[in-house]
Design a protein around this motif. Structure first.
Motif, PDB file in Angstrom:
ATOM      1  N   ASP A 115       0.856  -1.188  -0.043  1.00 60.11           N
ATOM      2  CA  ASP A 115       0.050  -0.058  -0.008  1.00 60.11           C
ATOM      3  C   ASP A 115       0.788   1.371   0.013  1.00 60.11           C
ATOM      4  OD1 ASP A 115      -2.324  -1.535   0.039  1.00 60.11           O
ATOM      5  OD2 ASP A 115      -2.451  -1.536   2.085  1.00 60.11           O
ATOM      6  N   ASP A 116       2.194   1.177   0.026  1.00 57.70           N
ATOM      7  CA  ASP A 116       3.221   2.254  -0.212  1.00 57.70           C
ATOM      8  C   ASP A 116       3.414   2.770  -1.033  1.00 57.70           C
ATOM      9  OD1 ASP A 116       3.069   2.861   2.876  1.00 57.70           O
ATOM     10  OD2 ASP A 116       4.185   1.058   3.060  1.00 57.70           O
ATOM     11  N   ALA A 140       9.450  -5.414  -0.657  1.00 61.74           N
ATOM     12  CA  ALA A 140       8.253  -5.309   0.194  1.00 61.74           C
ATOM     13  C   ALA A 140       7.034  -5.074  -0.413  1.00 61.74           C
ATOM     14  CB  ALA A 140       8.783  -4.231   1.383  1.00 61.74           C
ATOM     15  N   GLY A 141       7.061  -4.822  -1.776  1.00 61.36           N
ATOM     16  CA  GLY A 141       5.795  -4.516  -2.687  1.00 61.36           C
ATOM     17  C   GLY A 141       5.429  -3.297  -2.910  1.00 61.36           C
ATOM     18  N   GLY A 163       0.825  11.465  -3.034  1.00 62.55           N
ATOM     19  CA  GLY A 163       0.307  10.834  -2.019  1.00 62.55           C
ATOM     20  C   GLY A 163       1.471  10.002  -1.306  1.00 62.55           C
ATOM     21  N   VAL A 164       2.587  10.267  -1.488  1.00 61.18           N
ATOM     22  CA  VAL A 164       3.889   9.454  -1.001  1.00 61.18           C
ATOM     23  C   VAL A 164       3.617   9.243   0.503  1.00 61.18           C
ATOM     24  CG1 VAL A 164       6.129   9.482  -0.344  1.00 61.18           C
ATOM     25  CG2 VAL A 164       5.477  10.283  -2.806  1.00 61.18           C
ATOM     26  N   THR A 165       3.809   7.748   0.769  1.00 58.83           N
ATOM     27  CA  THR A 165       3.527   7.672   2.089  1.00 58.83           C
ATOM     28  C   THR A 165       4.806   6.972   3.009  1.00 58.83           C
ATOM     29  OG1 THR A 165       3.222   5.126   1.251  1.00 58.83           O
ATOM     30  CG2 THR A 165       1.169   6.617   1.572  1.00 58.83           C
ATOM     31  N   PRO A 192       0.202  12.345   3.612  1.00 58.81           N
ATOM     32  CA  PRO A 192       0.284  10.866   4.106  1.00 58.81           C
ATOM     33  C   PRO A 192       1.261   9.937   4.758  1.00 58.81           C
ATOM     34  CG  PRO A 192      -0.212  10.768   1.891  1.00 58.81           C
ATOM     35  CD  PRO A 192      -0.135  12.193   2.304  1.00 58.81           C
ATOM     36  N   ILE A 193       2.648  10.746   4.285  1.00 64.28           N
ATOM     37  CA  ILE A 193       3.956  10.203   4.739  1.00 64.28           C
ATOM     38  C   ILE A 193       3.754   9.759   6.144  1.00 64.28           C
ATOM     39  CG2 ILE A 193       4.921  12.279   4.900  1.00 64.28           C
ATOM     40  CD1 ILE A 193       7.650  10.940   3.817  1.00 64.28           C
ATOM     41  N   ASN A 194       4.213   8.600   6.612  1.00 62.29           N
ATOM     42  CA  ASN A 194       4.148   8.116   7.919  1.00 62.29           C
ATOM     43  C   ASN A 194       5.377   7.340   8.335  1.00 62.29           C
ATOM     44  OD1 ASN A 194       3.389   5.198   7.366  1.00 62.29           O
ATOM     45  ND2 ASN A 194       1.371   6.268   6.534  1.00 62.29           N
ATOM     46  N   LYS A 195       6.233   6.821   7.276  1.00 60.14           N
ATOM     47  CA  LYS A 195       7.485   5.908   7.825  1.00 60.14           C
ATOM     48  C   LYS A 195       8.532   6.030   6.815  1.00 60.14           C
ATOM     49  CE  LYS A 195       4.840   2.370   6.657  1.00 60.14           C
ATOM     50  NZ  LYS A 195       3.718   2.828   5.815  1.00 60.14           N
ATOM     51  N   ALA A 196       9.719   6.110   7.409  1.00 62.54           N
ATOM     52  CA  ALA A 196      11.127   6.498   6.563  1.00 62.54           C
ATOM     53  C   ALA A 196      11.997   5.094   7.090  1.00 62.54           C
ATOM     54  CB  ALA A 196      11.501   7.695   7.039  1.00 62.54           C
TER      55      ALA A 196
END
Length: 406
Positions: A115-116, A140-141, A163-165, A192-196
């Motif tokens: 989904d990322d 990781a898909g 909408g980079v997450t 919507p970016i929530n992880k790095a």
């Protein structure tokens, strides 16, 4: 899993790669014979200590000695997917297979998935970082935007429009990107970016906290090199770097080369199990230690405590290794230059290089400064500030690292 169990799991792969390398890699066979060893002498991980550590500097010499990277390759170079170039130069071959640098588990542990949409800001130009982390995210898909380094305005436009997450790259670059976005009138907190996933430079606790508290970005970090790929990464608990289960990572005494006990600081020494390019007992020059009394974790492998410095003369600046020899080669014999010193500092979570130089009597200091800056950028692949000074002590170090880490 304790470190002894971890090492024991590699006994058979070690036997197999040593035998294969001896039979198919002229460079590895010559190294074994120079140490008075045959494959029969290496029955498992414990026996590897009989083989002297190979240095990254050795790769430069070996690869220049003939075709197929001086006999380190066991296949024709034309059968590789990519051949990258790292400072040295060291050529880093990539086999024609998915996620060959083995970063997929690190991205999955950081929560990356189908989904990322990932903005990958590791460098793509000649060096392998951009491709190796792109392949990890793809494993990781995730979908990947190959951003590279630079062109921040376009990267910000893509982040807002698509909408980079998730982000992959240097932590300092992510900070600069978010600040630039705010300057341009964006509100990254609403994105919507929530992880790095970050690597290639230290991640101070204050910077991790800034990302999470101000932007809501949960940050994971990992450790590896251009030659070896993934050597460790955060699990879900983000406490230490879990060692990979598909490469042997040992912490060894910097003088004897023998593995040290957990908790003791030593050099990171790596053995890979790929068949196309034989890397056995490669000392990468970084210092670390195996974590002791570690809190429970959801991943089974032992953990490294983190990066504890360098064992040699080279230093890492903005994700790239810089060696004093490269600066010497660039500035040696430069007309009008009598002395120089390169100082590495860190301001607002960003590395800075400054070359202090002494012009000869009658030399045009400004013109010489432009020449020095250009020569260093060409040699080090990094922009370097320059500063003309009246004198530099004759016994002063050529490289001074003034950075401090939290």
């Amino acid at each position: 899993m304790d470190i002894e169990t971890y090492y024991a799991s590699f006994d058979q792969p070690v036997r197999e790669v040593v035998a294969y390398g001896f039979a198919h890699s002229p460079a590895f066979r010559a190294r074994m014979e120079a140490a008075g060893l045959t494959p029969d002498d290496i029955n498992g991980v414990a026996d590897l200590a009989r083989l002297p550590i190979q240095r990254k500097e050795d790769l430069i010499t070996i690869q220049a000695q003939g075709p197929n990277l001086g006999g380190m390759l066991t296949i024709p170079a034309s059968r590789l997917r990519h051949i990258f170039q790292s400072p040295g130069p060291i050529y880093d071959p990539e086999p024609d297979q998915p996620d060959s640098w083995r970063w997929g588990p690190a991205f999955r542990a950081a929560g990356f998935g189908p989904d990322d949409i990932v903005l990958n800001c590791f460098g793509y130009h000649l060096t392998p970082a951009g491709v190796m982390f792109e392949e990890g995210a793809r494993a990781a898909g995730s979908a990947v935007i190959p951003g590279g380094i630079g062109a921040q305005a376009q990267q910000i436009e893509a982040m807002a429009a698509l909408g980079v997450t998730a982000y992959a790259g240097l932590p300092s670059y992510l900070k600069a990107l978010l600040e630039k976005a705010k300057e341009q009138g964006h509100d990254p907190k609403r994105w919507p970016i929530n992880k790095a996933f970050v690597a290639a430079e230290p991640l101070p606790p204050s910077l991790r906290a800034l990302f999470e508290e101000e932007y809501g970005i949960r940050v994971y970090d990992g450790y590896g090199t251009a030659e070896t790929g993934n050597l460790g990464f955060n699990g879900p608990e983000r406490h230490g770097w879990h060692l990979p289960d598909d490469a042997l990572v040992q912490i060894c005494d910097i003088n004897t080369g023998a593995p040290v006990a957990p908790g003791q600081t030593g050099e990171v020494v790596v053995t890979l199990f790929r068949r196309d390019y034989i890397l056995v007992r490669l000392g990468v020059g970084d210092l670390s230690a195996v974590m002791v009394d570690a809190p429970p974790a959801s991943l089974p492998t032992p953990r490294l405590v983190g990066w504890l410095g360098r064992s040699g003369d080279s230093v890492k600046v903005r994700g790239l290794f810089v060696h004093p020899r490269h600066a010497d080669e660039a500035l040696r014999g430069l007309p009008g230059l009598t002395a120089y010193q390169i100082v590495i500092t860190r301001h607002d979570h960003r590395d800075e290089l400054t070359c202090r130089f002494v012009p000869a009597a009658g030399a045009d200091a400004q013109a010489l400064g432009f020449t020095v800056a250009g020569a260093l950028q060409e040699a080090l692949k990094l922009r370097c500030n320059v500063e003309a000074v009246a004198a530099i002590a004759s016994d002063a170090k050529r490289f001074v690292d003034e950075r401090t880490w939290e």
